[in-house]
Design a protein around this motif. Structure first.
Motif: not given
Length: 306
Positions: A190-202
């Motif tokens: 299972n993968l993700t990135s810091a940018n993806d997390l920031a985008m979703l949280l925004a």
């Protein structure tokens, strides 16, 4: 069984719609308000110095920071690098669930039963085979306690394909759910990135994840987080956080929405690590959140002095 019911009653009692108070007075009707662009280059330099001090041997770190609300601006350090997500990918599972709720495919009151293939060890409160939870209870446990069994129950309901389709629809280009939690298969990650997390949280912070009402519920779940050893450790008195963590033997991640003293979301911050000890990762995250809070406090003081 009685113990779990009591735990959920207490948890649900404290998960109240308090985050709504920041925008109930109409002051947030600022879609027409001018957005101030903040230069984050000095903050990026400070965070990069912290990261560099901890990236020893094979350790790697990625960071993403973004203002939300009345300000814009941010920075990223290796933000697009796909990294082991651990439990932090449960944020994408929550987004998928909320899409299904909005579409009328499932409801918060729908009851799920813990199937044998979903009951696993690891993080959580010890849900037993055959135990029943409403979808709301399971979703809250998935985020606040990072419960692996509750998460697997939701994945069984939605399907792995639906989660990945949701990630694609949201533009989360490095986020992939390959398997359920605590399932032994070294070939799947299972993968993700810091940018993806920031985008979703925004999206959540700005009430744009599916609907304002569901975004508010997502914020309530994040504010109920029980793991406070990473980013929360460096917060100033005026800043609070609703966050989601993820941990494996070789990975420690934390990402959340930062709130100003009036309860309004002001920024999002995501930090991911690979091949770094948990103690060192938590220490680094606390240092990063500390300098971020200094930036947020300075911006607040600048605004008040204007």
């Amino acid at each position: 069984m009685q113990g779990l019911a009591c735990f959920l009653c207490v948890l649900l009692f404290f998960v109240t719609p308090c985050v709504l108070t920041a925008c109930d007075d109409g002051s947030n009707a600022g879609s027409e308000a001018e957005i101030e662009v903040v230069d984050c280059s000095a903050l990026e330099t400070k965070v990069l110095a912290i990261v560099s001090a901890y990236e020893v041997d094979d350790a790697s770190v990625s960071v993403a920071f973004e203002y939300v609300g009345e300000k814009s601006g941010g920075f990223q350090i290796a933000g697009d690098k796909p990294m082991a997500s651990a439990s932090i990918i449960k944020l994408t599972i929550l987004a998928t669930l909320f899409e299904a709720i909005s579409a009328g495919e499932v409801s918060f009151d729908q009851v799920l039963v813990a199937l044998p293939e979903d009951v696993v060890a690891g993080a959580g409160i010890g849900i037993l085979e055959g135990q029943e939870l409403t979808i709301r209870e399971a979703a809250l446990l998935m985020i606040s306690e990072s419960d692996n069994t509750a998460s697997n129950m939701i994945i069984s309901l939605l399907g792995i394909e639906a989660v990945n389709a949701c990630a694609e629809d949201l533009g989360l280009g490095q986020t992939v759910l390959d398997r359920k939690f605590m399932m032994p298969n070294s070939a799947l990650s299972n993968l993700t990135s810091a940018n993806d997390l920031a985008m979703l949280l925004a999206l959540i912070a700005e009430d744009e994840l599916v609907s304002p009402e569901l975004s508010q519920i997502a914020q309530e779940f994040l504010l109920a987080q029980s793991d406070r050893e990473g980013l929360p450790a460096g917060l100033s008195h005026d800043i609070s956080i609703g966050n989601k963590t993820g941990s494996l033997a070789y990975a420690r991640n934390d990402a959340g929405i930062l709130y100003s003293a009036d309860g309004a979301p002001c920024a999002v911050l995501a930090v991911m690590t690979n091949d770094m000890g948990e103690y060192e990762a938590n220490q680094m995250m606390g240092e990063i959140s500390s300098v971020v809070c200094e930036e947020l406090d300075a911006e607040k003081d600048k605004g008040q002095g204007a």
